[in-house]
Design an enzyme around this catalytic site. Sequence first.
Site, PDB file in Angstrom:
ATOM      1  N   TYR A 227      43.803  38.814  44.547  1.00 50.28           N
ATOM      2  CA  TYR A 227      42.354  38.665  44.682  1.00 50.28           C
ATOM      3  C   TYR A 227      41.918  37.236  44.361  1.00 50.28           C
ATOM      4  CZ  TYR A 227      43.193  43.617  44.505  1.00 50.28           C
ATOM      5  OH  TYR A 227      43.707  44.868  44.760  1.00 50.28           O
TER       6      TYR A 227
ATOM      7  N   CYS B  10      27.355  24.916  43.083  1.00 55.09           N
ATOM      8  CA  CYS B  10      26.009  24.804  42.518  1.00 55.09           C
ATOM      9  C   CYS B  10      25.500  26.165  42.060  1.00 55.09           C
ATOM     10  CB  CYS B  10      25.067  24.200  43.564  1.00 55.09           C
ATOM     11  SG  CYS B  10      23.431  23.817  42.913  1.00 55.09           S
TER      12      CYS B  10
ATOM     13  N   ARG C  95      48.398  44.007  42.715  1.00 60.03           N
ATOM     14  CA  ARG C  95      48.386  42.990  41.663  1.00 60.03           C
ATOM     15  C   ARG C  95      49.762  42.852  40.986  1.00 60.03           C
ATOM     16  NH1 ARG C  95      43.658  41.958  39.158  1.00 60.03           N
ATOM     17  NH2 ARG C  95      42.950  44.011  39.845  1.00 60.03           N
TER      18      ARG C  95
ATOM     19  N   TYR D 288      33.974  39.246  37.810  1.00 62.30           N
ATOM     20  CA  TYR D 288      34.416  40.276  36.876  1.00 62.30           C
ATOM     21  C   TYR D 288      34.439  39.823  35.417  1.00 62.30           C
ATOM     22  CZ  TYR D 288      36.375  42.370  41.165  1.00 62.30           C
ATOM     23  OH  TYR D 288      36.556  42.892  42.424  1.00 62.30           O
TER      24      TYR D 288
ATOM     25  N   ARG E 242      37.221  35.670  40.721  1.00 61.69           N
ATOM     26  CA  ARG E 242      37.373  36.703  39.693  1.00 61.69           C
ATOM     27  C   ARG E 242      36.657  36.390  38.368  1.00 61.69           C
ATOM     28  NH1 ARG E 242      41.586  38.137  37.493  1.00 61.69           N
ATOM     29  NH2 ARG E 242      41.211  40.390  37.457  1.00 61.69           N
TER      30      ARG E 242
ATOM     31  N   GLY F  92      46.817  50.054  41.015  1.00 58.60           N
ATOM     32  CA  GLY F  92      46.040  49.696  39.839  1.00 58.60           C
ATOM     33  C   GLY F  92      46.862  49.266  38.646  1.00 58.60           C
TER      34      GLY F  92
ATOM     35  N   GLU G 290      50.977  52.407  45.270  1.00 59.77           N
ATOM     36  CA  GLU G 290      50.383  51.289  46.005  1.00 59.77           C
ATOM     37  C   GLU G 290      50.115  50.083  45.096  1.00 59.77           C
ATOM     38  OE1 GLU G 290      46.840  52.998  47.528  1.00 59.77           O
ATOM     39  OE2 GLU G 290      47.844  54.350  48.922  1.00 59.77           O
ATOM     40  N   PRO G 291      51.147  49.481  44.535  1.00 55.14           N
ATOM     41  CA  PRO G 291      50.908  48.283  43.719  1.00 55.14           C
ATOM     42  C   PRO G 291      50.470  47.112  44.574  1.00 55.14           C
ATOM     43  CG  PRO G 291      53.253  48.556  44.093  1.00 55.14           C
ATOM     44  CD  PRO G 291      52.582  49.773  44.680  1.00 55.14           C
TER      45      PRO G 291
END
Length: 428
Positions: free
Chosen positions: A380, A351, A285, A324, A320, A240, A282-283
Amino acid sequence: MDLNIKTNEKNHLTIGGADVCDIVKEFGTPLYVIDENRIRENYQRFYNAFSKYYKDFKVFYACKANTNLAVMSILKDEGCCIDTVSPGEVYTCKKLGFSSDKILFTGNNIKNEEMKFVADEDVVLNIDSMSALKRLAEVINPNGTKISFRVNPMVEAGHHKHCITGGVMAKFGIMETEAVEAYKLAKKLGFNPVGMHSHIGSGILDPEPFKLAIKSTMDIAGKVHKEADIDFEFIDFGGGIGIPYTPDEKLLDIDNFAKENVELFKQKLQEYDMKEPTLYLEPGRYIVGDASVLLVSVNSVKQSYRKFIGTDAGFNTLLRPTMYGSYHHIVLANKMNEDPVEKVDVAGNVCESGDLFARDRFLPKIHEGDILGILNAGAYGFTMASNYNSRPLPAEVLISNGKPILVREEEKFDDLFNKQIIPDHLKN
């Protein structure tokens, strides 16, 4: 500004030393471009920061961020381990040559046959619920099989509500109140519970939420250690850890982040008189996010009630911003020296009204045929892409020592029909 932006004497954006205009001439758009050296630099910076303060440390790359085979092969070359969340990711890792001891599996609402597949691959399962524990005991012979549990530390953080993975609203992990019972039951069933895992969310740029999660997780671990007689081989605080997406955000001081969190971790080990386990992080990003750029071409400049810059990609290519509300910095890649002069909306070709990469973005004067670089697209990005609107997936190119190498072919129309079957009675 810490957005990894580099230009050359032609005022073109460069990626890994390669001119984006040359890349586009060769491979077209839309196109994901990956910087090999940046991935290596990010991994080494992260690993060195934490191993400096805690020697028994391992990085488990959260491969859901980007499962490109070249990306994962780069990290294999660096000695990285892999965090997986699906049997398909486990399968991919094994095909690439990752040994079972370098793979951790954290399932969520997983089927029995999927658990059996992972266990048969000799990969440690990180159990997410009491139900999963009991069902796993039914499909394999526990017989000392090493497992771990994911706990909910009741700490939440993240850049969007959909990215928060701790707290009362989260679907992940077992409750603190059932942790001791879970470990005791695992031992009774014949398993060997050796680890504990937690994860609170994504896009974290502040050490404080992470410290709260470490404190909470270690309090749970200390109780399990005492009441269930567990000596942990590893404790995993998930990932995270974020990257700058906007120009005013700063790159995380990873050395200070590591120092503060490791100090707290060590204090808690002493407080609960626990042996020193391996520390996992656990990287995802952090390692790959700023190592890729999505290149798109401007095919339409439309003055409506607003000014729209229309591109040849959409949320089928980069989800994304739509999913988000995420900010991705956008540059005029073929004219990097031009100053912003107007507010525009940068739109995709899907569309859907929500198909926008940016709203009211201050950009230079843009013309049809220009190339835009959508930055920080490595995490992502492609991995969440789809064939929505029956659009083929784009190509991916790796820049290695300044040279572009095709690492994923662009899909063609015929690829859209793969695995589909028309019943005989509907054929002409």
